[in-house]
Design a protein around this motif. Structure first.
Motif, PDB file in Angstrom:
ATOM      1  N   ALA A 153     -46.284 118.026   6.603  1.00  9.62           N
ATOM      2  CA  ALA A 153     -46.750 119.243   7.259  1.00  9.62           C
ATOM      3  C   ALA A 153     -47.342 120.156   6.198  1.00  9.62           C
ATOM      4  CB  ALA A 153     -45.615 119.940   8.006  1.00  9.62           C
ATOM      5  N   ARG A 190     -47.018 113.014  15.975  1.00  8.33           N
ATOM      6  CA  ARG A 190     -46.647 114.267  16.632  1.00  8.33           C
ATOM      7  C   ARG A 190     -46.593 114.082  18.146  1.00  8.33           C
ATOM      8  NH1 ARG A 190     -48.637 118.883  18.906  1.00  8.33           N
ATOM      9  NH2 ARG A 190     -47.497 120.777  18.357  1.00  8.33           N
ATOM     10  N   PHE A 196     -57.922 118.972   7.336  1.00  8.00           N
ATOM     11  CA  PHE A 196     -56.846 118.165   7.922  1.00  8.00           C
ATOM     12  C   PHE A 196     -57.013 118.208   9.446  1.00  8.00           C
ATOM     13  CE2 PHE A 196     -55.050 119.167   3.763  1.00  8.00           C
ATOM     14  CZ  PHE A 196     -54.493 117.947   3.389  1.00  8.00           C
ATOM     15  N   PRO A 240     -51.122 111.450  11.774  1.00  8.19           N
ATOM     16  CA  PRO A 240     -50.149 112.494  12.121  1.00  8.19           C
ATOM     17  C   PRO A 240     -50.230 112.894  13.585  1.00  8.19           C
ATOM     18  CG  PRO A 240     -51.253 113.008  10.056  1.00  8.19           C
ATOM     19  CD  PRO A 240     -51.961 111.821  10.630  1.00  8.19           C
ATOM     20  N   LYS A 241     -51.436 112.873  14.169  1.00  6.56           N
ATOM     21  CA  LYS A 241     -51.589 113.249  15.570  1.00  6.56           C
ATOM     22  C   LYS A 241     -50.789 112.311  16.473  1.00  6.56           C
ATOM     23  CE  LYS A 241     -55.657 114.567  16.807  1.00  6.56           C
ATOM     24  NZ  LYS A 241     -57.098 114.581  17.196  1.00  6.56           N
ATOM     25  N   TYR A 281     -54.263 117.360  12.113  1.00  7.66           N
ATOM     26  CA  TYR A 281     -53.060 118.182  12.148  1.00  7.66           C
ATOM     27  C   TYR A 281     -53.217 119.307  13.165  1.00  7.66           C
ATOM     28  CZ  TYR A 281     -51.251 115.854   7.953  1.00  7.66           C
ATOM     29  OH  TYR A 281     -50.765 114.929   7.064  1.00  7.66           O
ATOM     30  N   GLN A 282     -52.121 119.685  13.800  1.00  4.30           N
ATOM     31  CA  GLN A 282     -52.138 120.710  14.837  1.00  4.30           C
ATOM     32  C   GLN A 282     -51.796 122.077  14.257  1.00  4.30           C
ATOM     33  OE1 GLN A 282     -52.865 120.535  18.166  1.00  4.30           O
ATOM     34  NE2 GLN A 282     -52.573 122.743  18.237  1.00  4.30           N
ATOM     35  N   GLN A 291     -51.527 112.859   2.639  1.00  2.00           N
ATOM     36  CA  GLN A 291     -51.002 112.721   3.999  1.00  2.00           C
ATOM     37  C   GLN A 291     -49.672 113.461   4.133  1.00  2.00           C
ATOM     38  OE1 GLN A 291     -50.939 108.635   5.352  1.00  2.00           O
ATOM     39  NE2 GLN A 291     -53.073 108.274   4.806  1.00  2.00           N
ATOM     40  N   GLY A 333     -47.098 116.671  11.160  1.00  2.21           N
ATOM     41  CA  GLY A 333     -48.512 116.697  11.516  1.00  2.21           C
ATOM     42  C   GLY A 333     -48.970 118.064  11.977  1.00  2.21           C
ATOM     43  N   GLU A 334     -48.361 119.131  11.430  1.00  4.69           N
ATOM     44  CA  GLU A 334     -48.710 120.485  11.864  1.00  4.69           C
ATOM     45  C   GLU A 334     -49.070 121.367  10.669  1.00  4.69           C
ATOM     46  OE1 GLU A 334     -46.083 120.714  15.954  1.00  4.69           O
ATOM     47  OE2 GLU A 334     -45.159 121.446  14.106  1.00  4.69           O
ATOM     48  N   ILE A 335     -49.924 122.357  10.934  1.00  4.22           N
ATOM     49  CA  ILE A 335     -50.293 123.371   9.948  1.00  4.22           C
ATOM     50  C   ILE A 335     -49.688 124.691  10.416  1.00  4.22           C
ATOM     51  CG2 ILE A 335     -52.167 124.575   8.768  1.00  4.22           C
ATOM     52  CD1 ILE A 335     -53.980 122.189   9.496  1.00  4.22           C
TER      53      ILE A 335
END
Length: 460
Positions: free
Chosen positions: A157, A329, A171, A325-326, A174-175, A154, A191-193
């Motif tokens: 990022a 975020r 994932f 994470p969404k 994740y955004q 988890q 929560g981002e890639i």
């Protein structure tokens, strides 16, 4: 057989080495109290679905285009860099495409489209055709298990130079933030890639040839500044990269300038490397020294025949179950928009009395967001208000590493590690699997004296 020595102890086998590295990872997680940030390279995609590395991708592109007169090795013999070969191939692909329009989308032949669009379309086609759409599509059962352990980390990022969609597909909460969009102010960093070299989903923006890399390098300093908090405040794990990758070396050089001093080991950066030939009698090095711009950069090094135990170690302090994470975020994004634009423009009704009360009371603010407290922590927070990063800031430093060095200096001088027990300087807080070290004002005063070389007494 080769061995490793830590604090006078000789580790004689690989099991001892693994136990030592797991302990080191747990200590780093506990000290920082934050989730790891993963830096993922093409080696992970090659591991799980045999994706091509950069040279192999160029070889596939050469085979697809009959206009390219020579194999990749021919250009390498001339001393061409991979980016320069990419530029050569870009021109050949444009010539081929204009004589074979049926092989490419019509919109690529608009005069406003970059000439690199044709080869980048082919790159996306090659990678998309082999990329698994989910974990269940990975053929190896062992790798499926390993990927699920990767998910269990988890991460705060993910940063990747990979073009393919594999990380996006595993994932899913994740955004993805693609290319130069990372520089926009509304990225939340959780929560981002961050796909810093682009993605096959937006293939025109791939960083592939010499021109692309020149533009990327012009903006690299801005990228490093944007990710500074990752490097300073989170465990950072490099997975799927070669230590000789010049893009990674450039980033590590920037990190070293910010965090390390006098060639010290960077304590929160781990480089994970696969070695299928390891045996129980082997004990790899715990550090890797890279020579970048005539300077030593020292990072922690993990060598493994499989990644299961490494991913398990980094997931030991994972976030609570069912906290996605969404959701985090979205909460940050809405708060950012509220503070940055809605309230200043008076586009929302604001009761400032409620907000002022909430932000001045540690229990009221979580309730404002609909978060229930597990118990009454007010007395504990009053006595131990600092984490190690904040201790460093109280002492005039920018991060936690300097404060940690002072604790180690104290241990070297007195044989007392204030982090080992609950005492007037330190307390270990446990919530489920989460552990966090907190420090008191007494700790600040003690470490300030250690830092200045003044006399001090320790009262545990």
């Amino acid at each position: 057989m080769y061995s490793s020595i830590k604090e006078g102890v000789l580790y004689m086998n690989y099991s001892n080495y693994k136990a030592d590295m797991v302990s080191d990872i747990n200590e780093c997680l506990n000290e920082l109290g934050t989730q790891p940030v993963l830096f993922i390279g093409s080696g992970l995609s090659k591991r799980y679905f045999d994706a091509p590395n950069w040279i192999e991708l160029l070889e596939q592109l050469q085979k697809e285009c009959p206009f390219i007169p020579h194999e990749v090795g021919y250009y390498l013999q001339d001393g061409a860099s991979l980016e320069e070969i990419g530029s050569e191939f870009t021109d050949f692909y444009r010539k081929w495409a204009w004589e074979n329009k049926e092989k490419f989308p019509n919109e690529l032949f608009d005069a406003s489209v970059s000439k690199s669009g044709y080869i980048k379309f082919m790159i996306a086609s090659i990678l998309d055709s082999i990329t698994p759409e989910s974990v269940s599509d990975v053929q190896s059962e062992h790798y499926r298990t390993e990927i699920k352990l990767l998910q269990e980390i988890q991460p705060h990022a993910i940063i990747t130079t990979n073009y393919d969609m594999f990380i996006d597909n595993i994932f899913t909460d994740y955004q993805p933030i693609i290319g130069q969009k990372i520089l926009k102010p509304d990225t939340m960093s959780i929560g981002e890639i961050f796909k810093i070299h682009g993605s096959t989903s937006e293939y025109m923006d791939l960083v592939f040839n010499e021109e692309d890399y020149e533009l990327f390098l012009q903006k690299k300093k801005y990228l490093s500044a944007k990710l500074l908090t990752f490097f300073a405040e989170h465990p950072l794990v490099f997975i799927g990269y070669s230590a000789n990758d010049k893009n990674i070396q450039r980033i590590l050089s920037d990190i070293d300038e910010i965090i390390s001093s006098d060639g010290d080991l960077i304590p929160n950066i781990y480089f994970l490397e696969y070695n299928k030939n390891l045996t129980e009698n082997d004990v790899p090095s715990r550090e890797k020294v890279l020579f970048i711009n005539n300077k030593e950069v020292r990072i922690k090094y993990i060598e493994s025949e499989n990644f299961d135990w490494v991913f398990e170690a980094f997931s030991a302090n994972k976030a609570w179950d069912n906290v996605h994470p969404k959701l985090l975020r979205a909460l940050l994004a809405r708060t950012y928009k509220l503070v940055r634009s809605d309230i200043p423009r008076r586009s929302v009704e604001v009761d400032f009395d409620i907000i002022e009360k909430a932000v001045s009371d540690e229990q009221s603010l979580p309730k404002l967001y609909g978060v229930a407290m597990l118990d009454d922590p007010s007395q504990l927070n009053l006595q131990y208000p600092y984490n190690l990063t904040q201790i460093g800031q109280q002492l005039g430093y920018s991060n936690w590493h300097s404060a940690n060095r002072l604790i180690e200096t104290l241990y070297g001088n007195e044989g007392i590690n204030i982090k080992e027990t609950d005492n007037k300087y330190h307390i270990l807080i446990k919530t489920g699997k989460m552990e966090m070290h907190k420090y008191s004002r007494h700790a600040v005063e003690l470490l300030e004296k250690v830092d200045k070389g003044e006399e001090y007494t320790i009262e545990l």
